[in-house]
Design an enzyme around this catalytic site. Structure first.
Site, PDB file in Angstrom:
ATOM      1  N   GLY A 184       0.745  -1.706  -0.270  1.00  0.00           N
ATOM      2  CA  GLY A 184       0.111  -0.081   0.213  1.00  0.00           C
ATOM      3  C   GLY A 184       0.879   1.123  -0.084  1.00  0.00           C
ATOM      4  O   GLY A 184       1.697   1.429  -0.892  1.00  0.00           O
ATOM      5  N   ILE A 185       0.720   2.047   0.808  1.00  0.00           N
ATOM      6  CA  ILE A 185       1.578   3.758   0.518  1.00  0.00           C
ATOM      7  C   ILE A 185       0.907   3.489   2.307  1.00  0.00           C
ATOM      8  O   ILE A 185       0.490   3.461   2.989  1.00  0.00           O
ATOM      9  CB  ILE A 185       0.253   4.641  -0.098  1.00  0.00           C
ATOM     10  CG1 ILE A 185       1.005   6.475   0.376  1.00  0.00           C
ATOM     11  CG2 ILE A 185      -1.268   4.848   1.012  1.00  0.00           C
ATOM     12  CD1 ILE A 185      -0.172   7.157  -0.769  1.00  0.00           C
ATOM     13  N   GLY A 186       2.206   4.630   2.546  1.00  0.00           N
ATOM     14  CA  GLY A 186       2.704   5.024   3.620  1.00  0.00           C
ATOM     15  C   GLY A 186       4.310   4.518   3.784  1.00  0.00           C
ATOM     16  O   GLY A 186       4.381   4.444   3.569  1.00  0.00           O
ATOM     17  N   ALA A 187       4.287   5.087   5.637  1.00  0.00           N
ATOM     18  CA  ALA A 187       5.764   4.965   5.632  1.00  0.00           C
ATOM     19  C   ALA A 187       6.321   4.163   5.492  1.00  0.00           C
ATOM     20  O   ALA A 187       7.485   3.354   5.476  1.00  0.00           O
ATOM     21  CB  ALA A 187       5.793   5.680   7.296  1.00  0.00           C
ATOM     22  N   ILE A 188       5.591   2.747   6.286  1.00  0.00           N
ATOM     23  CA  ILE A 188       5.945   1.010   6.274  1.00  0.00           C
ATOM     24  C   ILE A 188       6.207   0.366   5.003  1.00  0.00           C
ATOM     25  O   ILE A 188       6.990  -0.237   4.256  1.00  0.00           O
ATOM     26  CB  ILE A 188       5.015   0.123   6.841  1.00  0.00           C
ATOM     27  CG1 ILE A 188       5.708   0.677   8.402  1.00  0.00           C
ATOM     28  CG2 ILE A 188       5.740  -1.453   7.139  1.00  0.00           C
ATOM     29  CD1 ILE A 188       4.697  -0.030   9.744  1.00  0.00           C
ATOM     30  N   GLU A 190      -3.420  -3.642  -5.110  1.00  0.00           N
ATOM     31  CA  GLU A 190      -4.845  -2.986  -5.581  1.00  0.00           C
ATOM     32  C   GLU A 190      -3.887  -1.488  -5.757  1.00  0.00           C
ATOM     33  O   GLU A 190      -5.121  -0.416  -6.456  1.00  0.00           O
ATOM     34  CB  GLU A 190      -5.711  -2.782  -3.833  1.00  0.00           C
ATOM     35  CG  GLU A 190      -4.875  -1.637  -2.813  1.00  0.00           C
ATOM     36  CD  GLU A 190      -5.894  -1.940  -2.164  1.00  0.00           C
ATOM     37  OE1 GLU A 190      -5.875  -0.730  -1.355  1.00  0.00           O
ATOM     38  OE2 GLU A 190      -6.483  -2.736  -1.351  1.00  0.00           O
ATOM     39  N   GLY A 203      -8.098  -3.956   1.169  1.00  0.00           N
ATOM     40  CA  GLY A 203      -7.631  -5.104   0.859  1.00  0.00           C
ATOM     41  C   GLY A 203      -7.199  -5.631   1.064  1.00  0.00           C
ATOM     42  O   GLY A 203      -6.603  -6.739   1.000  1.00  0.00           O
TER      43      GLY A 203
END
Length: 434
Positions: free
Chosen positions: A216-220, A239, A337
């Site tokens: 997905g999106i984000g720091a991790i 996704e 998702g």
């Protein structure tokens, strides 16, 4: 399709103010996701609020101005969220809207029966030589809503990238067309600290050459991508993706050459990032956008061998129950998702699913690994589906482990400040020493 689409296009041209006057009280209006939102139409609808009573606005991730949820708008609009974000949490908490739990992959089917669409507000690229417009960064549930809607109002935006795949709507399907050019919302790069880097490195350890990634999106997720520069021949079936994946394509790490399913293609359903991302996907034959009923269907995504799913969560208990969408009784996001791809990875030959998270929250004051989930917290990914759990302190593979084994492994990757408390809880629950 009509051969004289240019004439149809001109006939359907109007202004945003005039277009939203076609919306009636009690209508259900479906709005595109994230940066794909037709913001000029949504803003015009909110400005026309006096003409409406109880218009239901259905959307997944709201990132626009969302003036329709402001105080005083309650008689005019009712928010039905499919994903709760910072823009909509207060509205739902205060009872002026609600949340509909639904797997992301199943949302397009809502439009067929349970939530029939009166009006769809979509944003598209300008038409090509054949009269087809691309939904660009937001195909997801938006394409199905556009196809099912009694009325389709489209914002044509020259800044919307023309993405390929199953992303097109013909001019003849549109009832009203509003030309309005504006830059897509650009998301700032997340802050990646030492904790995120440690988590990213642990996750990257589980990624092998030739794997197919969902993230997905984000720091991790971005931290994971930082540690994949030495990998080879990675693929993408996800996704969504953001700028970090673009960097790996340019570095030759992601080339989709080993994918046994949709080889050579990066499969996604929506996109969010910077202008670099939007420029990359524009008219790029490597990128294939599809409705979420395709990308996130576990039985479709699971056809990818070596599918690695990477998601995050809010809390996990010692049995391996994962809560990813609530803080206690407060809904803060949604399933997205996560479960779709956890199950897809289980179906995939050689697949692995990873739930990655910092070991603590609130500046280290609370542990995210807990004896039992907070009162009111929902289980997003159940203990029968969970596999790898990753924190900055290590990796725990819970698949096919006993309750006691799971608890011990989770305590071992908890923050050291909370391990003794967890060990006491272990003894009380399982009547055994840690």
């Amino acid at each position: 399709m009509c051969l004289n689409w240019e004439e149809d296009y001109k006939k359907r041209l109007t202004t945003a103010k005039e277009a939203v006057q076609q919306i009636k009280s009690e209508d259900r209006v479906v709005v595109g996701l994230g940066v794909g939102e037709a913001s000029c139409l949504v803003e015009a609808m909110a400005e026309n609020y006096r003409a409406y009573q109880n218009v239901e606005v259905v959307q997944m991730l709201a990132l626009g101005k969302t003036a329709y949820v402001n105080p005083g708008m309650e008689p005019h609009f009712y928010k039905n969220s499919l994903f709760v974000s910072g823009k909509t949490r207060k509205t739902i908490r205060d009872g002026h809207g609600d949340f509909t739990p639904c797997y992301f992959s199943r949302i397009p089917y809502l439009w067929e029966k349970d939530l029939p669409v009166d009006v769809a507000l979509v944003q598209v690229s300008p038409p090509d030589a054949h009269g087809y417009c691309s939904l660009g960064v937001s195909v997801d549930y938006t394409k199905a809503a556009a196809e099912q809607a009694k009325m389709l109002i489209a914002q044509v935006n020259a800044h919307m990238p023309r993405t390929l795949g199953d992303s097109f709507i013909h001019v003849s399907q549109m009832d009203y067309i509003v030309e309005h050019n504006q830059a897509l919302l650009s998301l700032p790069a997340p802050q990646i600290g030492d904790v995120e880097k440690a988590i990213g490195e642990n996750c990257a350890y589980l990624v092998k050459d030739g794997d197919c990634l969902q993230l997905g999106i984000g720091a991790i997720p971005d931290a994971v991508l930082m540690f994949l520069n030495e990998r080879k021949d990675l693929g993408i079936h996800t996704e969504m993706f953001s700028d970090g994946v673009v960097d790996l394509v340019h570095a030759g790490v992601v080339n989709n050459s080993k994918k046994n399913f949709n080889p050579g293609k990066m499969i996604a359903t929506f996109l969010m990032g910077s202008q670099k991302l939007y420029d990359f996907v524009n008219d790029n034959p490597m990128v294939s956008m599809h409705p979420v009923s395709y990308t996130n269907n576990p039985y479709i995504a699971g056809q990818n061998d070596n599918l690695v799913s990477i998601n995050s969560c809010v809390q996990i208990d010692l049995l391996g129950q994962v809560s990813s969408e609530t803080v206690g009784m407060t809904q803060i996001s949604a399933v997205g998702g996560q479960v779709d791809f956890v199950r897809a990875a289980a179906i995939s030959r050689g697949g692995r699913s990873i739930i990655a998270m910092p070991s603590t929250a609130k500046g280290g004051q609370v542990s995210k690994i807990v004896p039992i989930l907070d009162e009111g917290a929902v289980v997003t990914t159940n203990r029968y589906d969970v596999e790898y759990i990753v924190t900055e302190y290590g990796i725990a593979n819970l698949r096919n482990r006993t309750n006691r084994e799971r608890a011990r492994m989770l305590i071992d990757i908890a923050h050291p400040d909370f391990r003794e408390v967890l060990k006491v809880a272990f003894k009380e629950r399982f009547h055994a020493d840690y």
